[in-house]
Design an enzyme around this catalytic site. Sequence first.
Site, short mmCIF file in Angstrom:
data_model
loop_
_atom_site.label_atom_id
_atom_site.label_comp_id
_atom_site.label_asym_id
_atom_site.label_seq_id
_atom_site.Cartn_x
_atom_site.Cartn_y
_atom_site.Cartn_z
N LYS A 88 55.86 20.42 27.21
CA LYS A 88 55.16 20.15 28.48
C LYS A 88 56.05 20.24 29.72
O LYS A 88 55.65 20.79 30.74
CB LYS A 88 54.48 18.79 28.43
CG LYS A 88 53.29 18.80 27.51
CD LYS A 88 52.65 17.46 27.40
CE LYS A 88 51.62 17.51 26.29
NZ LYS A 88 51.03 16.24 26.02
N THR A 142 51.46 21.43 24.24
CA THR A 142 51.75 20.10 23.69
C THR A 142 53.20 19.99 23.25
O THR A 142 54.01 20.89 23.55
CB THR A 142 50.73 19.71 22.58
OG1 THR A 142 50.93 18.32 22.27
CG2 THR A 142 50.89 20.52 21.31
N ASN A 197 49.98 20.01 30.71
CA ASN A 197 49.41 20.22 29.38
C ASN A 197 48.40 21.35 29.39
O ASN A 197 47.79 21.63 28.37
CB ASN A 197 48.82 18.93 28.78
CG ASN A 197 47.49 18.55 29.38
OD1 ASN A 197 47.20 18.87 30.52
ND2 ASN A 197 46.70 17.83 28.62
N GLY A 234 57.77 10.66 28.22
CA GLY A 234 57.70 12.11 28.09
C GLY A 234 56.44 12.63 28.77
O GLY A 234 55.87 11.96 29.64
N GLY A 235 56.01 13.82 28.35
CA GLY A 235 54.87 14.46 29.00
C GLY A 235 53.60 13.65 28.93
O GLY A 235 52.98 13.37 29.97
N ALA A 236 53.19 13.26 27.74
CA ALA A 236 51.92 12.52 27.60
C ALA A 236 52.03 11.16 28.29
O ALA A 236 51.12 10.75 29.03
CB ALA A 236 51.58 12.34 26.13
N ASN A 266 61.36 3.17 27.37
CA ASN A 266 61.61 4.45 26.68
C ASN A 266 62.98 4.42 26.03
O ASN A 266 63.91 3.76 26.52
CB ASN A 266 61.55 5.60 27.70
CG ASN A 266 61.49 6.95 27.02
OD1 ASN A 266 60.72 7.14 26.09
ND2 ASN A 266 62.31 7.90 27.47
N ARG A 267 63.09 5.14 24.89
CA ARG A 267 64.39 5.26 24.20
C ARG A 267 65.47 5.71 25.18
O ARG A 267 66.53 5.10 25.27
CB ARG A 267 64.25 6.24 23.04
CG ARG A 267 65.55 6.56 22.34
CD ARG A 267 65.33 7.50 21.20
NE ARG A 267 64.78 8.81 21.60
CZ ARG A 267 64.53 9.81 20.78
NH1 ARG A 267 64.77 9.67 19.50
NH2 ARG A 267 64.05 10.96 21.23
#
Length: 260
Positions: free
Chosen positions: A71, A67, A92, A134-136, A156-157
């Site tokens: 990831k 997590t 993950n 990101g990953g999730a 996204n930022r």
Amino acid sequence: MISGKTRFVPLLAHPARHVRTPSPFNAECLRQGLDMVMAPLDVRPDMLERTVASLREVENLAGMVITIPHKGAVAALCDRLVGAASLVGACNIVRREADGSLTGGMFDGEGFVAGLRHRGYEPAGQRALLVGAGGAASGVAHALLQAGVVELTIANRSAGKAHHLASQLAMAFPQARIAAGAADPAGYDLVVNGTALGMHAGDALPVDAGRLDAGCIVAEVVMQPDMTPLLVAAEARGCRVHKGIHMIEQQVRLLVDFLK
Ligand SMILES: NC(=O)c1ccc[n+]([C@@H]2O[C@H](COP(=O)([O-])OP(=O)(O)OC[C@H]3O[C@@H](n4cnc5c(N)ncnc54)[C@H](OP(=O)(O)O)[C@@H]3O)[C@@H](O)[C@H]2O)c1
């Protein structure tokens, strides 16, 4: 019971205090009668490569669950990636094969969609805004498109990451309208926070809650706190809310099956 034959599954995180996966994962192992146990390992990013290199030499290691923030980095340390992991370049879960090689998988997205469906919400045909890349979030984006959302905006930022993810997904799902864009939730059926925002007191909201349509569903990947400030604000606006914990509840079976 833990015996000398128990297979170990560390959960690699940093920090590790927020993790909630070990309890449902271990409950699922018990339910299936599997001699396998998970415990969290708090691994600093600068120690990740050495930790993974050591863990792959451990004979009773079934695999690792990964997590935030590891990831993407762990995916690069795997010998092969399968399924959604190969598309999004993040994993993950990692399975240790008999020869010590590592196979990375990604079930965040499948778990997220299974959680929505379990609670009676069908994403097919819907317009979705996803904040995060990101990953999730990458796993969620892939699974939402696989489930048939007709429109997906990724905000996204770091805008470059949103553009990169959107263009990768557009190749795999040419029938959907996919774009990188602003985190403005007005006009969407489904709004998903796929970022870490909401984990810490004082975090900004991922979207302007005043722009949410009252009929939409607002979903979280953040599990701790259970009701994030975004969910509290969305509920106050009359939206249906879907917690981060629902994503892991439906995912643990997929994770355990991958390691069996
Ligand atoms: N419910 C579940 O089953 C489940 C499963 C997996 C993860 N999670 C949760 O999902 C969250 C994200 O995890 P991850 O593995 O995807 O992490 P990650 O790969 O490090 O991605 C983090 C994401 O959050 C964004 N972000 C972080 N801090 C931010 C800030 N201050 N302002 C704006 N954006 C910010 C990042 O934007 P940049 O790209 O600009 O850095 C990126 O999009 C964590 O809370 C994790 O616990 C839940």
